[in-house]
Design an enzyme around this catalytic site. Structure first.
Site, PDB file in Angstrom:
ATOM      1  N   SER A 171       3.656   8.853  -4.653  1.00 24.20           N
ATOM      2  CA  SER A 171       2.441   8.060  -4.452  1.00 24.20           C
ATOM      3  C   SER A 171       2.651   6.599  -4.063  1.00 24.20           C
ATOM      4  CB  SER A 171       1.569   8.122  -5.714  1.00 24.20           C
ATOM      5  OG  SER A 171       1.007   9.390  -5.850  1.00 24.20           O
ATOM      6  N   SER A 211      -1.061   8.407  -3.982  1.00 25.05           N
ATOM      7  CA  SER A 211      -2.305   7.960  -4.578  1.00 25.05           C
ATOM      8  C   SER A 211      -2.483   6.444  -4.582  1.00 25.05           C
ATOM      9  CB  SER A 211      -2.393   8.460  -6.016  1.00 25.05           C
ATOM     10  OG  SER A 211      -1.338   7.915  -6.804  1.00 25.05           O
ATOM     11  N   LYS A 215      -2.487  -1.582  -8.262  1.00 19.90           N
ATOM     12  CA  LYS A 215      -3.168  -0.289  -8.347  1.00 19.90           C
ATOM     13  C   LYS A 215      -3.967  -0.232  -9.643  1.00 19.90           C
ATOM     14  CE  LYS A 215      -1.952   4.662  -8.104  1.00 19.90           C
ATOM     15  NZ  LYS A 215      -0.831   5.606  -7.880  1.00 19.90           N
TER      16      LYS A 215
END
Lengths: 464, 96
Positions: A179, A155, A80
């Protein structure tokens, strides 16, 4: 042999050991798939193919020379884009940080390198891990491999989309209000938020200091455990990092669950936030499967989802304001609208609100700890709905907060979300397992038992 | 250093008796300026107003303990700060 892009990390490692596949061959197959599918999925904000090939060649040489570094040597992983990789920008998917080049690896990145893992690049996220699927950012939002018209959750959206789409077998995400587990739920894979303090957050861009966790995403429970073994461990540079017992998370995955007492938190999806009927059916079916596998399942009561969510929101927005205040004051137009709207409330919360939320949090932790006196594991919903259409902002806003993940950011208990079915529209349904502090092994063992008893992990998105 | 208005009162205390009513735009403006958000207020007045509303609603939903002895999480512990050590690995010094 399974097509290379659908090999699990554990399977690929076995192929490497048997000399039937090499790390370079695997990476090349995945890079070809990225070239074909990422223009649709947008999982990557930055593909680092050259560095990945260098790492794969090095792994190939070491494995061939009989010097394997561990179970994930030569396995590709995506990160990420809030996790630092030395020499690469950590953009947080935001215009604010487009030129923010990391000087050093994050603690988890360093652990991955030490294990010989191949880092393929930086992955899409909601802006600063809070914004939501947005179209006013420097990079497009990731899309769901099961249906690219739908969002992949977030996310850690690129992490979920890429693992589910077969672009890489493993990824890291972060989880402040769900997330890691949201993309795992939306994309039909496995995502684990470890115990607060088990995995270092050093070098991971903060959203909320006391709620942030880093965790693995994978297509199987075993792969999730393998990645957790690499990234878990004490790091004195992270004030929240805790010394913890040995990290042999893959041991005992096949032990079964006949000895487990499972508390089923039905009120989360029945009354607190009544779930979509298909999701309800999937969760209830998961309880029956666990019972059939020999676990004792009984209904238990925790504080309401609404209260957990309120505590999470006050703490998150207060702490995030302390991170973002300078930029919100000086560059508000450089945020996308969703992130700006989600971060600004922190300016209007008082110190007493924050401390009050942290005091209530202590009571909520005590309530969950009380529940664990009588049960070994919790079973509950993760999402209340399948993923919404990505361009339907109203439906995304309506469904996004309908979830049962934030309670375990508030309490810090380990929590795993995984696929538990498919909706009539062909979108993944999900379920969540929650364990005692630092008892990831039991969470993974129960998830593995559920996985063995069902076929959901064998389903592949119809993306080709 | 920013100076708060002398009569600064936490926002949801100010509006406690107007629960569930839209916050007054003038009050939002005062609070936003006190927080240093003049630019956001000028460029994105609707976002600022929505944020003030959301903060009010969110904070009001929490039942803070009535027991004065109920302490916040995490417990305060000596010796766990980072002091003046390097705080980050990127060029922002923001690593955690």
């Amino acid at each position: 042999m399974t097509e290379p892009h659908w090999l699990t990390a554990a399977q690929a490692a076995r192929e490497f050991a048997a000399r039937r596949l090499s790390p370079v061959e695997l990476l090349n197959a995945l890079l070809a798939r990225v070239e074909r599918l990422d223009p649709t999925l947008h999982a990557f904000v930055r593909l680092d193919a050259d560095a990945a090939l260098d790492a794969a060649r090095a792994a190939e040489r070491e494995i061939a020379a009989g010097r394997p570094r561990g179970k994930l040597h030569g396995i590709p992983v995506g990160l990420k884009d809030i996790i630092d990789v030395a020499g690469l920008p950590t953009t947080c998917h935001s215009k604010i940080l487009l030129d923010n080049v990391a000087r050093a690896d994050a603690a988890v990145t360093a652990r991955l390198r030490g294990a010989g893992v191949v880092i393929t690049g930086k992955l899409a996220t909601h802006e600063f891990a809070i914004g939501g699927p947005s179209f006013d950012l420097p990079f497009p939002p990731a899309r769901n491999p099961w249906n690219p018209a739908h969002h992949p959750g977030g996310s850690s959206s690129g992490s979920g989309a890429g693992v589910a789409g077969g672009l890489f077998p493993l990824a890291l995400g972060s989880d402040t209000g769900g997330s890691v587990r949201n993309p795992a739920s939306c994309c039909g894979i496995v995502g684990l938020k470890p115990t607060y303090g088990l995995v270092s957050r050093r070098g991971v861009f903060p959203l909320s200091y006391t709620l942030d966790h880093v965790g693995p995403l994978a297509r199987t429970v075993e792969d999730c455990a393998l990645l957790l073994e690499v990234i878990a461990g004490h790091n004195p540079a992270d004030p929240a990092s805790m010394p913890s017992p040995a990290h042999a998370f893959t041991h005992g995955l096949d032990r079964g669950i006949r000895d487990l007492r499972i508390g089923f938190v039905r009120h989360f999806h029945e009354t607190d936030m009544p779930a979509n009927p298909e999701m309800t059916a999937a969760i209830e079916d998961a309880a029956r499967v666990l019972q059939a596998e020999g676990a004792a399942v009984r209904t238990i009561q925790l504080p309401s989802l609404g209260e957990f969510a309120g505590v999470n929101r006050v703490i998150l927005t207060s702490e995030a304001w302390s991170v973002h205040a300078h930029w919100l004051r000086t560059r508000p137009g450089d945020y996308g609208q969703l992130a700006r709207r989600r971060l600004l409330p922190g300016a209007f919360l008082a110190a007493g609100d924050y401390v009050g939320a942290q005091r209530r949090r202590a009571q909520m932790i005590a309530a969950v700890e009380d529940a664990f006196r009588d049960v070994d594991l919790l079973l509950c919903a993760s999402s209340m709905d399948p993923a919404s259409r990505i361009e339907d902002a109203a439906e995304t806003a309506r469904t996004y907060s309908r979830q049962a993940r934030t309670p375990f950011n508030v309490t810090g208990h380990p929590a795993l979300a995984m696929m538990a079915g498919l909706s009539r529209d062909g979108l993944p349904l999900s379920v969540q397992f929650v364990g005692r502090y630092f008892d990831e092994s039991t969470v993974l063992r129960a998830a593995a038992a559920y996985e063995r008893a069902t076929e959901w992990h064998r389903r592949r998105p119809p993306i080709g | 250093m920013r100076v708060l208005p002398s009569a600064f009162v936490p926002p949801h205390d100010l509006v406690a008796n107007t629960e569930h009513r839209a916050m007054d735009r003038q009050l939002v403006a005062v609070l936003a300026k006190a927080a240093g958000l003049e630019r956001a207020l000028a460029e994105f007045p609707d976002d600022v107003a929505a944020a003030a509303e959301q903060a009010q609603t969110t904070a009001a939903a929490i039942q803070a303990p009535t027991d004065p002895a109920a302490e916040p999480w995490p417990s305060m512990r000596p010796g766990v700060g980072q002091g003046s050590k390097d705080l980050g690995s990127n060029n922002l010094g923001t690593g955690t």
